[in-house]
Enzyme design. Structure first.
Site, PDB file in Angstrom:
ATOM      1  N   GLN A  31      72.483 -87.356 116.626  1.00  0.00           N
ATOM      2  CA  GLN A  31      71.457 -87.270 115.556  1.00  0.00           C
ATOM      3  C   GLN A  31      71.730 -87.792 114.281  1.00  0.00           C
ATOM      4  O   GLN A  31      73.104 -87.525 113.835  1.00  0.00           O
ATOM      5  CB  GLN A  31      70.538 -86.001 115.571  1.00  0.00           C
ATOM      6  CG  GLN A  31      71.344 -84.884 115.383  1.00  0.00           C
ATOM      7  CD  GLN A  31      71.092 -83.805 115.912  1.00  0.00           C
ATOM      8  OE1 GLN A  31      69.904 -83.603 116.339  1.00  0.00           O
ATOM      9  NE2 GLN A  31      71.806 -82.660 115.790  1.00  0.00           N
ATOM     10  N   GLU A 106      75.211 -74.107 119.197  1.00  0.00           N
ATOM     11  CA  GLU A 106      74.791 -75.292 118.443  1.00  0.00           C
ATOM     12  C   GLU A 106      75.472 -76.391 118.990  1.00  0.00           C
ATOM     13  O   GLU A 106      76.622 -76.482 119.100  1.00  0.00           O
ATOM     14  CB  GLU A 106      75.052 -75.012 116.765  1.00  0.00           C
ATOM     15  CG  GLU A 106      74.774 -76.295 116.262  1.00  0.00           C
ATOM     16  CD  GLU A 106      73.599 -77.075 115.964  1.00  0.00           C
ATOM     17  OE1 GLU A 106      72.508 -76.409 115.847  1.00  0.00           O
ATOM     18  OE2 GLU A 106      73.299 -78.120 116.584  1.00  0.00           O
ATOM     19  N   ASP A 137      76.190 -77.219 124.397  1.00  0.00           N
ATOM     20  CA  ASP A 137      74.956 -77.370 124.809  1.00  0.00           C
ATOM     21  C   ASP A 137      74.176 -76.188 125.185  1.00  0.00           C
ATOM     22  O   ASP A 137      74.738 -75.476 126.258  1.00  0.00           O
ATOM     23  CB  ASP A 137      74.710 -78.580 126.063  1.00  0.00           C
ATOM     24  CG  ASP A 137      73.315 -78.854 126.251  1.00  0.00           C
ATOM     25  OD1 ASP A 137      72.298 -78.173 125.870  1.00  0.00           O
ATOM     26  OD2 ASP A 137      73.150 -79.665 126.982  1.00  0.00           O
ATOM     27  N   GLY A 138      73.029 -75.524 124.748  1.00  0.00           N
ATOM     28  CA  GLY A 138      72.572 -74.272 125.215  1.00  0.00           C
ATOM     29  C   GLY A 138      72.101 -74.191 126.606  1.00  0.00           C
ATOM     30  O   GLY A 138      72.273 -73.095 127.240  1.00  0.00           O
ATOM     31  N   ASP A 155      66.171 -71.596 118.735  1.00  0.00           N
ATOM     32  CA  ASP A 155      65.755 -71.985 117.311  1.00  0.00           C
ATOM     33  C   ASP A 155      66.289 -73.681 117.390  1.00  0.00           C
ATOM     34  O   ASP A 155      67.196 -74.013 116.779  1.00  0.00           O
ATOM     35  CB  ASP A 155      66.759 -71.109 116.237  1.00  0.00           C
ATOM     36  CG  ASP A 155      66.318 -71.761 115.080  1.00  0.00           C
ATOM     37  OD1 ASP A 155      65.593 -72.830 114.952  1.00  0.00           O
ATOM     38  OD2 ASP A 155      67.380 -71.289 114.291  1.00  0.00           O
TER      39      ASP A 155
HETATM   40  N1  SAM Z   1      64.077 -74.671 112.416  1.00  0.00           N
HETATM   41  C1  SAM Z   1      64.021 -75.847 112.886  1.00  0.00           C
HETATM   42  C2  SAM Z   1      62.848 -76.734 113.427  1.00  0.00           C
HETATM   43  O1  SAM Z   1      62.093 -75.968 114.043  1.00  0.00           O
HETATM   44  O2  SAM Z   1      62.683 -77.863 113.084  1.00  0.00           O
HETATM   45  C3  SAM Z   1      65.123 -76.018 113.676  1.00  0.00           C
HETATM   46  C4  SAM Z   1      66.303 -75.655 113.218  1.00  0.00           C
HETATM   47  S1  SAM Z   1      68.023 -76.124 113.963  1.00  0.00           S
HETATM   48  C5  SAM Z   1      68.578 -77.105 112.721  1.00  0.00           C
HETATM   49  C6  SAM Z   1      67.853 -76.907 115.315  1.00  0.00           C
HETATM   50  C7  SAM Z   1      68.930 -77.157 116.013  1.00  0.00           C
HETATM   51  O3  SAM Z   1      69.196 -77.014 117.304  1.00  0.00           O
HETATM   52  C8  SAM Z   1      69.959 -78.596 115.626  1.00  0.00           C
HETATM   53  O4  SAM Z   1      70.717 -78.129 114.743  1.00  0.00           O
HETATM   54  C9  SAM Z   1      70.250 -79.096 116.799  1.00  0.00           C
HETATM   55  O5  SAM Z   1      71.392 -79.775 116.599  1.00  0.00           O
HETATM   56  C10 SAM Z   1      70.277 -77.696 117.549  1.00  0.00           C
HETATM   57  N2  SAM Z   1      69.942 -78.582 119.152  1.00  0.00           N
HETATM   58  C11 SAM Z   1      69.230 -79.156 119.752  1.00  0.00           C
HETATM   59  N3  SAM Z   1      69.483 -79.265 120.965  1.00  0.00           N
HETATM   60  C12 SAM Z   1      70.249 -78.503 121.285  1.00  0.00           C
HETATM   61  C13 SAM Z   1      70.998 -78.067 122.592  1.00  0.00           C
HETATM   62  N4  SAM Z   1      70.783 -78.476 123.893  1.00  0.00           N
HETATM   63  N5  SAM Z   1      71.730 -76.950 122.561  1.00  0.00           N
HETATM   64  C14 SAM Z   1      72.292 -76.316 121.368  1.00  0.00           C
HETATM   65  N6  SAM Z   1      71.705 -76.882 120.263  1.00  0.00           N
HETATM   66  C15 SAM Z   1      70.845 -77.564 119.969  1.00  0.00           C
END
Ligand code: SAM
Length: 296
Positions: A31, A106, A137-138, A155
């Site tokens: 991203q 993350e 990847d979560g 989150d």
């Molecule tokens: N508070 C925020 C919102 O709701 O807009 C979310 C904040 S946080 C920065 C979200 C994070 O999830 C991002 O850093 C993104 O890279 C991560 N993310 C997205 N998909 C993911 C996945 N499949 N596994 C782990 N992390 C992931």
């Protein structure tokens, strides 16, 4: 110079913040990551042009994604946070003496690096010894885990791009398995207001209700998120966040003496009281007889 950050909240509605300077703008494998500075909201982080957090209002989101569950659950020792690479969620979790171990998963290492450099307000506890950071990847991380966690906090970004898998039935089912017998899941549940977000919210709700016996939804006012009206989901194998939030639970939480700027034990009860149109949207997703979401 007159620079503005503008985000489309719907096809026909936009939200703008006047920008004083750009701290960083990088494209990761997943991203586009930007940190900008504004007078009104301080520094703010966007991913692919969508608002993730601002220094001014991130306390609302992070209080609500952490403290509601922590005030209900009596024995939380091991927590899994999925997403949340900015560090705000783990910053709140490490304040609890009973939490011994937090896995923070993350997908994007660059989000963590950028936040460490430009957003110390949220990243300040990423090196806390309780926090174990996994760049993964979560969706994959949680596969195959069994009865390991007391609490899982999702989150994530919205269900577009890398966050998409974190809103699937497979993911919620695997979270269920990864939780202990009395485990609970909290997720950012999107917004009920604009159509695109409301559709995501409804889909996520249906899938969570299909996996967990107890599912409730609560709300917060987050000025920089689409419509400002944001929902969170609380799903559990055993705990109801209202029924089990009795006098003893309230006293236990207040005795911790954590200063929080948004969450408090009166707000806890009120945040589950949802507007009628939101209750209706959620109830449509709850098969007859299932005690989920806003069903009282
Ligand atoms: N508070 C925020 C919102 O709701 O807009 C979310 C904040 S946080 C920065 C979200 C994070 O999830 C991002 O850093 C993104 O890279 C991560 N993310 C997205 N998909 C993911 C996945 N499949 N596994 C782990 N992390 C992931």
């Amino acid at each position: 110079m007159n620079l503005w950050y503008t985000e489309n909240h719907s096809k026909d509605a936009r939200f703008s913040i006047k920008v004083e300077r750009q701290w960083v703008s990088v494209q990761s494998e997943f991203q586009k990551i930007d940190v900008l500075e504004s007078r009104e909201f301080g520094r703010f982080l966007t991913l692919d042009g969508l608002m993730m957090l601002t220094e001014k209002d991130e306390f609302i989101y992070h209080d609500m994604i952490v403290h509601v569950a922590m005030a209900v659950l009596p024995r939380v020792q091991k927590v899994l946070v999925i997403g949340g690479g900015d560090g705000g969620t783990v910053r709140e979790l490490v304040r609890y003496p009973n939490i011994e171990h937090i896995d923070l998963v993350e997908i994007d290492a660059m989000v963590v690096d950028v936040c460490r450099e430009y957003l110390q307000q949220t990243a300040c506890e990423l090196d806390n010894p309780k926090v174990h950071l996994h760049i993964a990847d979560g969706l994959r991380f949680v596969r195959g885990k069994e009865a390991e966690y007391d609490l899982i906090i999702v989150d994530s970004t919205d269900p577009f791009g890398p966050g998409e898998g974190l809103f699937t039935r497979e993911f919620y089912g695997n979270c269920y398995k990864a939780l202990k017998d009395d485990g609970s899941l909290v997720n950012q549940h999107e917004s009920p207001y604009y159509r695109k977000y409301a559709d995501s919210m409804r889909r996520a709700h249906r899938r969570i209700v299909d996996c967990f016996p107890i599912c409730r939804v609560y709300q917060a006012h987050i000025p920089t998120y689409p419509s400002g009206h944001w929902l969170f989901g609380f799903a559990s194998k055993q705990y109801d966040p209202l029924v089990h939030f009795d006098e003893a639970a309230q006293q236990r939480w207040n005795a911790l003496n954590l200063h929080t700027r948004y969450y408090n034990t009166e707000l806890h009860q009120g945040c589950f009281a949802l507007p009628t149109y939101v209750k209706e949207l959620l109830l449509e997703q709850e098969p007859d007889g299932r005690k989920g979401g806003c069903a009282q």
